[in-house]
Design a protein around this motif. Structure first.
Motif, PDB file in Angstrom:
ATOM      1  N   PHE A 141      33.509  65.084  78.440  1.00  0.00           N
ATOM      2  CA  PHE A 141      33.534  64.969  77.105  1.00  0.00           C
ATOM      3  C   PHE A 141      32.263  64.357  76.317  1.00  0.00           C
ATOM      4  CE2 PHE A 141      38.256  63.971  78.012  1.00  0.00           C
ATOM      5  CZ  PHE A 141      38.708  65.234  77.446  1.00  0.00           C
ATOM      6  N   TYR A 142      31.624  63.734  77.058  1.00  0.00           N
ATOM      7  CA  TYR A 142      30.314  63.426  76.603  1.00  0.00           C
ATOM      8  C   TYR A 142      29.262  64.653  76.317  1.00  0.00           C
ATOM      9  CZ  TYR A 142      25.058  62.599  77.050  1.00  0.00           C
ATOM     10  OH  TYR A 142      23.773  62.542  76.830  1.00  0.00           O
ATOM     11  N   LYS A 143      29.618  65.663  76.978  1.00  0.00           N
ATOM     12  CA  LYS A 143      28.832  66.913  76.901  1.00  0.00           C
ATOM     13  C   LYS A 143      29.548  67.704  75.930  1.00  0.00           C
ATOM     14  CE  LYS A 143      25.572  67.255  79.972  1.00  0.00           C
ATOM     15  NZ  LYS A 143      24.117  67.427  79.592  1.00  0.00           N
ATOM     16  N   LEU A 144      30.650  67.571  75.706  1.00  0.00           N
ATOM     17  CA  LEU A 144      31.498  68.451  74.556  1.00  0.00           C
ATOM     18  C   LEU A 144      31.110  67.821  73.330  1.00  0.00           C
ATOM     19  CD1 LEU A 144      33.732  70.519  73.813  1.00  0.00           C
ATOM     20  CD2 LEU A 144      35.402  68.374  73.873  1.00  0.00           C
ATOM     21  N   ILE A 145      31.165  66.504  73.029  1.00  0.00           N
ATOM     22  CA  ILE A 145      30.763  66.140  71.754  1.00  0.00           C
ATOM     23  C   ILE A 145      29.376  66.349  71.488  1.00  0.00           C
ATOM     24  CG2 ILE A 145      30.178  63.834  70.759  1.00  0.00           C
ATOM     25  CD1 ILE A 145      32.800  62.643  72.230  1.00  0.00           C
ATOM     26  N   HIS A 146      28.233  66.316  72.552  1.00  0.00           N
ATOM     27  CA  HIS A 146      27.131  66.671  72.205  1.00  0.00           C
ATOM     28  C   HIS A 146      26.956  68.001  71.616  1.00  0.00           C
ATOM     29  CE1 HIS A 146      22.519  66.796  73.719  1.00  0.00           C
ATOM     30  NE2 HIS A 146      22.757  66.277  72.407  1.00  0.00           N
ATOM     31  N   VAL A 147      27.556  69.115  72.528  1.00  0.00           N
ATOM     32  CA  VAL A 147      27.644  70.494  71.907  1.00  0.00           C
ATOM     33  C   VAL A 147      27.970  70.434  70.748  1.00  0.00           C
ATOM     34  CG1 VAL A 147      28.361  72.833  72.328  1.00  0.00           C
ATOM     35  CG2 VAL A 147      27.401  71.195  74.254  1.00  0.00           C
ATOM     36  N   LEU A 148      28.997  70.073  70.128  1.00  0.00           N
ATOM     37  CA  LEU A 148      29.835  70.208  69.023  1.00  0.00           C
ATOM     38  C   LEU A 148      29.134  69.371  67.710  1.00  0.00           C
ATOM     39  CD1 LEU A 148      33.520  69.860  69.894  1.00  0.00           C
ATOM     40  CD2 LEU A 148      32.102  71.958  69.541  1.00  0.00           C
ATOM     41  N   THR A 149      28.615  68.275  68.005  1.00  0.00           N
ATOM     42  CA  THR A 149      27.919  67.444  67.094  1.00  0.00           C
ATOM     43  C   THR A 149      26.616  67.067  67.166  1.00  0.00           C
ATOM     44  OG1 THR A 149      28.691  65.320  68.012  1.00  0.00           O
ATOM     45  CG2 THR A 149      30.324  66.509  66.925  1.00  0.00           C
ATOM     46  N   GLY A 150      25.913  67.134  68.169  1.00  0.00           N
ATOM     47  CA  GLY A 150      24.643  66.637  68.333  1.00  0.00           C
ATOM     48  C   GLY A 150      24.353  65.246  68.803  1.00  0.00           C
ATOM     49  N   LYS A 152      25.159  61.880  70.909  1.00  0.00           N
ATOM     50  CA  LYS A 152      25.225  61.535  72.474  1.00  0.00           C
ATOM     51  C   LYS A 152      26.108  60.174  72.304  1.00  0.00           C
ATOM     52  CE  LYS A 152      20.964  63.458  74.063  1.00  0.00           C
ATOM     53  NZ  LYS A 152      19.558  63.353  74.789  1.00  0.00           N
ATOM     54  N   VAL A 153      27.160  60.371  72.920  1.00  0.00           N
ATOM     55  CA  VAL A 153      28.421  59.314  73.116  1.00  0.00           C
ATOM     56  C   VAL A 153      28.750  59.247  74.403  1.00  0.00           C
ATOM     57  CG1 VAL A 153      30.625  58.454  72.508  1.00  0.00           C
ATOM     58  CG2 VAL A 153      29.191  59.654  70.914  1.00  0.00           C
ATOM     59  N   THR A 154      27.924  58.095  75.126  1.00  0.00           N
ATOM     60  CA  THR A 154      28.029  58.107  76.585  1.00  0.00           C
ATOM     61  C   THR A 154      29.491  57.699  76.993  1.00  0.00           C
ATOM     62  OG1 THR A 154      27.456  55.642  76.799  1.00  0.00           O
ATOM     63  CG2 THR A 154      25.782  57.384  76.748  1.00  0.00           C
ATOM     64  N   ASP A 155      30.373  57.240  76.210  1.00  0.00           N
ATOM     65  CA  ASP A 155      31.805  56.561  76.703  1.00  0.00           C
ATOM     66  C   ASP A 155      32.582  57.028  75.852  1.00  0.00           C
ATOM     67  OD1 ASP A 155      33.656  55.408  77.896  1.00  0.00           O
ATOM     68  OD2 ASP A 155      32.963  53.483  78.040  1.00  0.00           O
ATOM     69  N   PRO A 156      32.952  58.254  75.427  1.00  0.00           N
ATOM     70  CA  PRO A 156      33.721  58.800  74.214  1.00  0.00           C
ATOM     71  C   PRO A 156      35.083  58.606  74.465  1.00  0.00           C
ATOM     72  CG  PRO A 156      33.096  60.656  75.867  1.00  0.00           C
ATOM     73  CD  PRO A 156      32.455  59.496  76.299  1.00  0.00           C
ATOM     74  N   ILE A 195      27.746  56.692  63.875  1.00  0.00           N
ATOM     75  CA  ILE A 195      28.508  56.241  65.195  1.00  0.00           C
ATOM     76  C   ILE A 195      27.577  55.745  66.052  1.00  0.00           C
ATOM     77  CG2 ILE A 195      30.063  56.666  67.041  1.00  0.00           C
ATOM     78  CD1 ILE A 195      30.993  59.270  65.175  1.00  0.00           C
ATOM     79  N   ASN A 196      27.643  54.636  66.560  1.00  0.00           N
ATOM     80  CA  ASN A 196      26.815  53.966  67.508  1.00  0.00           C
ATOM     81  C   ASN A 196      27.619  53.466  68.771  1.00  0.00           C
ATOM     82  OD1 ASN A 196      24.343  53.430  68.584  1.00  0.00           O
ATOM     83  ND2 ASN A 196      24.259  51.200  68.017  1.00  0.00           N
ATOM     84  N   GLU A 197      26.947  53.117  69.740  1.00  0.00           N
ATOM     85  CA  GLU A 197      27.489  52.498  70.861  1.00  0.00           C
ATOM     86  C   GLU A 197      26.717  51.315  71.295  1.00  0.00           C
ATOM     87  OE1 GLU A 197      29.045  55.438  74.201  1.00  0.00           O
ATOM     88  OE2 GLU A 197      27.206  55.873  73.615  1.00  0.00           O
ATOM     89  N   ILE A 198      27.521  50.358  71.921  1.00  0.00           N
ATOM     90  CA  ILE A 198      26.829  49.069  72.454  1.00  0.00           C
ATOM     91  C   ILE A 198      27.382  48.865  73.928  1.00  0.00           C
ATOM     92  CG2 ILE A 198      26.012  48.143  70.126  1.00  0.00           C
ATOM     93  CD1 ILE A 198      28.318  45.941  70.591  1.00  0.00           C
ATOM     94  N   ARG A 199      26.704  48.145  74.792  1.00  0.00           N
ATOM     95  CA  ARG A 199      27.165  47.784  75.969  1.00  0.00           C
ATOM     96  C   ARG A 199      28.095  46.752  75.813  1.00  0.00           C
ATOM     97  NH1 ARG A 199      26.847  43.669  79.812  1.00  0.00           N
ATOM     98  NH2 ARG A 199      26.562  44.305  81.848  1.00  0.00           N
TER      99      ARG A 199
END
Length: 234
Positions: A141-150, A152-156, A195-199
């Motif tokens: 899903f990380y790869k799918l989101i990157h391809v579709l939107t550009g 990078k969401v490591t924990d989608p 959208i952003n991610e944090i640990r």
């Protein structure tokens, strides 16, 4: 509801389906912080979840039938919109999400003007160790989101996320009924939301059984891929 001492009003939404083993500890851990409002959405549980909510006088809404995670969360977002909350946070009832990370999520979205912030197990190294199949699905899903939107969401697939009042309104009007986490990220990215991610630290499930079986995992991947592609195109 407790008194919120933070800058803006924040609501924690706790969807619960058959979580009798963990719901008490989860809610009490949130109440102990004394800085957040919360609402448990009892999603037609067939065990003692509702009885526990009533006995402890927890804040809850009771759905008479099981709507699934999407319906439960949309109910929470409608409640947040109706009560004029600035932020809404999903926190799972099974004890996997650490309430100590709530302030980090709020600080990130409030100070950096994001629309959604996702609590991630992978944006930095954590102690989380999931199964190989689960980690493979997350990477897919990380790869799918990157391809579709550009993006990078490591924990989608992480459900530990906070949204602002613009997204609360969006989600109150439409929210996918099952396995919504990836689909909404694609949808929001398409609409230009930030959208952003944090640990964050994730615990092992504190009780109950995960609803995602191996067969459901395959359905999950096919369904989410299809609808994500549709949303990208249309």
């Amino acid at each position: 509801m407790g008194v919120n001492v933070l800058t803006k009003k924040s609501l924690i939404i706790i969807p619960a389906f058959n979580e009798e083993a963990s719901i008490t500890d989860t809610v009490k851990s949130v109440e102990a912080l004394k800085e957040f409002d919360y609402i448990v959405i009892n999603d037609g549980s067939k065990d003692k979840t509702l009885e526990i909510l009533e006995k402890n006088q927890f804040n809850y809404l009771d759905l008479p039938v099981n709507l699934g995670i999407g319906g439960a969360m949309q109910t929470g977002y409608k409640y947040a919109l109706r009560n004029n909350y600035d932020y809404a946070i999903q926190l799972d009832a099974d004890g996997q999400h650490n309430p100590k990370d709530l302030k980090k999520l709020i600080d990130e979205i409030e100070t950096k003007n994001y629309d959604m912030v996702i609590g991630s197990r992978f944006v930095e190294k954590t102690a989380y160790k999931g199964s190989f199949i689960r980690r493979l699905g997350i990477f897919y899903f990380y790869k799918l989101i990157h391809v579709l939107t550009g993006n990078k969401v490591t924990d989608p697939t992480s459900g530990y996320r906070i949204v602002n009042n613009k997204i609360i309104k969006e989600f109150s009007e439409y929210y996918p009924q099952d396995y919504p986490e990836v689909e909404v990220v694609v949808d929001l990215a398409k609409k230009g939301y930030k959208i952003n991610e944090i640990r964050v630290d994730m615990n092992a499930r504190q009780g109950g059984v995960s609803s995602i079986t191996p067969i459901k995992s395959i359905y999950y991947m096919i369904k989410v891929t299809y609808f994500s592609l549709v949303r990208k195109v249309f």
